[in-house]
Structures are given as structure tokens and as C-alpha cells.
Design an enzyme around this catalytic site. Structure first.
Site, PDB file in Angstrom:
ATOM      1  N   GLU A  22       0.865  -0.988  -0.028  1.00 57.25           N
ATOM      2  CA  GLU A  22       0.221  -0.126  -0.180  1.00 57.25           C
ATOM      3  C   GLU A  22       0.933   1.600  -0.545  1.00 57.25           C
ATOM      4  O   GLU A  22       1.903   1.024  -0.002  1.00 57.25           O
ATOM      5  CB  GLU A  22      -1.219  -0.184   0.926  1.00 57.25           C
ATOM      6  CG  GLU A  22      -0.036  -0.186   2.511  1.00 57.25           C
ATOM      7  CD  GLU A  22      -0.661   0.417   3.701  1.00 57.25           C
ATOM      8  OE1 GLU A  22      -0.992   1.692   3.250  1.00 57.25           O
ATOM      9  OE2 GLU A  22      -0.733  -0.103   4.849  1.00 57.25           O
ATOM     10  N   LYS A 154      -3.247  -2.214  14.282  1.00 59.95           N
ATOM     11  CA  LYS A 154      -3.194  -0.920  15.237  1.00 59.95           C
ATOM     12  C   LYS A 154      -3.347  -1.246  16.085  1.00 59.95           C
ATOM     13  O   LYS A 154      -4.908  -0.804  16.219  1.00 59.95           O
ATOM     14  CB  LYS A 154      -3.219   0.341  14.054  1.00 59.95           C
ATOM     15  CG  LYS A 154      -2.211   0.468  12.921  1.00 59.95           C
ATOM     16  CD  LYS A 154      -2.041   1.170  12.151  1.00 59.95           C
ATOM     17  CE  LYS A 154      -2.671   1.712  11.481  1.00 59.95           C
ATOM     18  NZ  LYS A 154      -3.590   1.594  10.529  1.00 59.95           N
TER      19      LYS A 154
END
Ligand code: PSU
Ligand code: MN
Length: 289
Positions: A22, A154
Site C-alpha cells: 500500500e 493497529k
């Protein structure tokens, strides 16, 4: 509308291993300049794992699958952050755009790439439903035939809630030589994975079987090589600062990551870089297998 680099095209046509990377972490996850270095190091790591890297982003009205080094240099904080819903507008409006995990996965599905690597998956933000902020990453993953290697979710998010959401969506969460979903910078203490895998071949075989059974995306959670076990208080400070300063929506994650990089004296930055590169290497190995 989609431009595929020659090397990536050849690998896809020849049944070779391709790993998507990404660009949001390149543009928005690191200080200026640093993100590009992380992106290039990730590409090299995918090659070590015996696969072809395909870094994905939007430039000059095209979705590019396999950015060149000079194209990657154009991804800085001025790039739009592109989730799956943002791709089409960025193409039509010729805006430079950095794809998130969800945005990258949408492109993977369009071109037939089955492996991806990132740092940490997006998910349910802490405090849900106030604010009602859930990343598009899990929902897109659920309907995409791609295995994503990440160091879990995360940890600035609500990790247990995100793990429950992944279960609801039917997304397998495989632990790379661990029984616990990694907590991004931290190796231990996360929720249980749905299955543990010991080798790249085993992870690849589970993905293959999952797809044969009509399944979509999978996560392989790889713990960071060096665990930071003292960052949680700093994460709470960062989230409080974001709230105080009225930071919300797509801006939260970049704000918190840069707060942590600064306040930790660069420790979270080097941990983040190392875990991304390690995940890219493992994704290359699994794709090759
Ligand atoms: N992993 C990192 N750094 C990042 C990201 C992942 O180590 O910046 C990005 C990914 O692009 C992911 C995005 O899709 O963070 C999630 O953003 P949000 O929480 O706004 O959905
Ligand atoms: Mn969000």
C-alpha cells in the site's frame, strides 16, 4: 484506468507470486522521505521472499499496480488517503492518491492479486460508537480473495472489538508461530487467533483451502521481531491529544502515529519500519509457497 507494470503483468499472466503493497503508510505513516525508504525496503523484502512486489497508488488519473521508484517518490503527505470508496473520484479528478489497506485490496480484487503486506490493519476505533469510526479495511478484506500479512491490528484501535468484527465477517486470523494476535508494536497480550500456522507453506495451504471453500480474505498476524511493551500509556496520551485538537476521521491514524514517533524518541518509528519490512518478506514467502 488501471496500469499494471510489465513485471507484475508477466508474473500475473505466468501464475507467478505477486505481493501488493500500500501507499498510505508511505505518504501518511512516516515523516517526509522516510515513508518512501520504507516502501522501497518492503519491495526488496518481497523479492527476498521470492515474489514480485506491486506497490499500488493513484497518479495522473490512473490506478498504478507496480509503481516505479520515481513514481513512489511522489507519495508525500499531500496525497489523498484513498479507502475503497475514494478510488474512483481520485482517478476521475486526477488527484495523487495513497491507497489504504482497504483501497489496495479493492485494486487486488480487480486485477487478481492474492497476497498483500502492511504494518497494521485498520479496524474499530476506541470509544465506538462515539465516535462511530470503523475502518473500511475489515469489510473489504472479507469480500476480497487476498491474504494480508500484518502485525495484527493497529493498537491505537480497539483491538478486541476489531478481532470480534473479523470473526463476524468470517475472516480467518492466523497467528504466525503465535496463539495471540500481535498488537502492532507489541508481540504479546492480544486476543486469540483462529488458528496458528508454523510455515509459509501451511499459511498458503490454509488460504488455498479457504478460497476453495468460498471464503474471502485472511489475515496472517506476524509479531514484531522486537516488541515494545511500554507504549500503551503513550497511545492514550496521543488519543487524548487528537481529541483535544479536534482531529477526527481519516486524520486520526496519521496524527497518532506521528505523535508516537515523536514522543517515543523514534522508537515506534524504527519498530514500525522493521515490522512492515518483515511482514513484506513473509508475504513474499507465502505467495511463493
Ligand atoms: N500500517 C502502518 N501504518 C499505516 C497503515 C498501516 O504501519 O499508516 C495505514 C493502512 O493504510 C491502513 C490505515 O489501511 O493505516 C488505516 O487507517 P484508518 O484507521 O483511518 O482506517
Ligand atoms: Mn475511519
Amino acid at each position: 484506468m488501471i496500469r499494471i507494470a510489465d513485471e507484475v503483468r508477466a508474473a500475473l499472466d505466468g501464475g507467478g507470486a505477486v505481493v501488493a503493497l500500500e501507499t498510505t503508510l508511505v505518504a501518511h505513516g512516516f515523516p517526509p522521505g522516510e515513508g518512501v525508504a520504507v516502501g522501497l525496503a518492503s519491495e526488496a523484502a518481497v523479492r527476498e521472499g521470492a515474489a514480485v512486489p506491486a506497490t499500488i497508488g493513484v497518479l495522473d488519473g490512473e490506478v498504478i499496480v507496480g509503481l516505479s521508484a520515481s513514481e513512489l517518490e511522489r507519495f508525500d503527505a499531500s496525497a489523498r488517503k484513498l479507502g475503497p470508496r475514494d478510488l474512483a473520484a481520485a482517478v476521475v479528478q486526477r488527484a495523487p492518491g495513497a491507497t489504504t489497506v482497504g483501497g489496495t485490496l479493492a485494486v487486488c480484487e480487480a486485477v487478481g492479486i492474492h497476497f498483500m503486506a502492511t504494518g497494521g490493519l485498520g479496524g474499530v476505533h476506541r470509544g465506538w460508537p462515539s465516535p462511530p469510526d470503523v475502518s473500511a479495511d475489515p469489510a473489504v478484506l472479507a469480500r476480497t480473495h487476498t491474504l494480508v500479512v500484518s502485525s495484527g491490528v493497529k493498537s491505537l484501535l480497539d483491538v478486541p472489538a476489531t478481532a470480534e468484527l473479523l470473526e463476524t465477517l468470517g475472516v480467518p486470523v492466523l497467528g504466525w508461530r503465535t496463539d495471540e494476535l500481535p498488537l502492532f508494536y507489541t508481540a504479546r497480550g492480544g486476543p486469540r487467533v483462529s488458528a496458528r500456522v508454523e510455515t509459509a507453506a501451511e499459511a498458503a495451504a490454509v488460504a488455498h483451502a479457504h478460497w476453495a471453500l468460498g471464503g474471502g480474505g485472511l489475515v496472517v498476524g506476524r509479531p514484531p521481531d522486537e516488541s515494545l511493551d511500554d507504549v500503551e500509556p503513550m497511545i492514550e496520551q496521543a488519543l487524548a491529544a487528537a481529541k483535544r485538537e479536534g482531529v477526527h476521521g481519516q486524520a486520526v491514524t496519521p496524527f497518532v502515529l506521528s505523535y508516537l514517533h515523536r514522543e517515543s524518541g523514534g522508537r515506534t518509528l524504527s519498530a514500525n519500519r522493521a515490522l512492515i519490512v518483515g511482514n513484506a518478506r513473509l508475504a513474499g514467502e507465502i505467495a511463493g509457497a
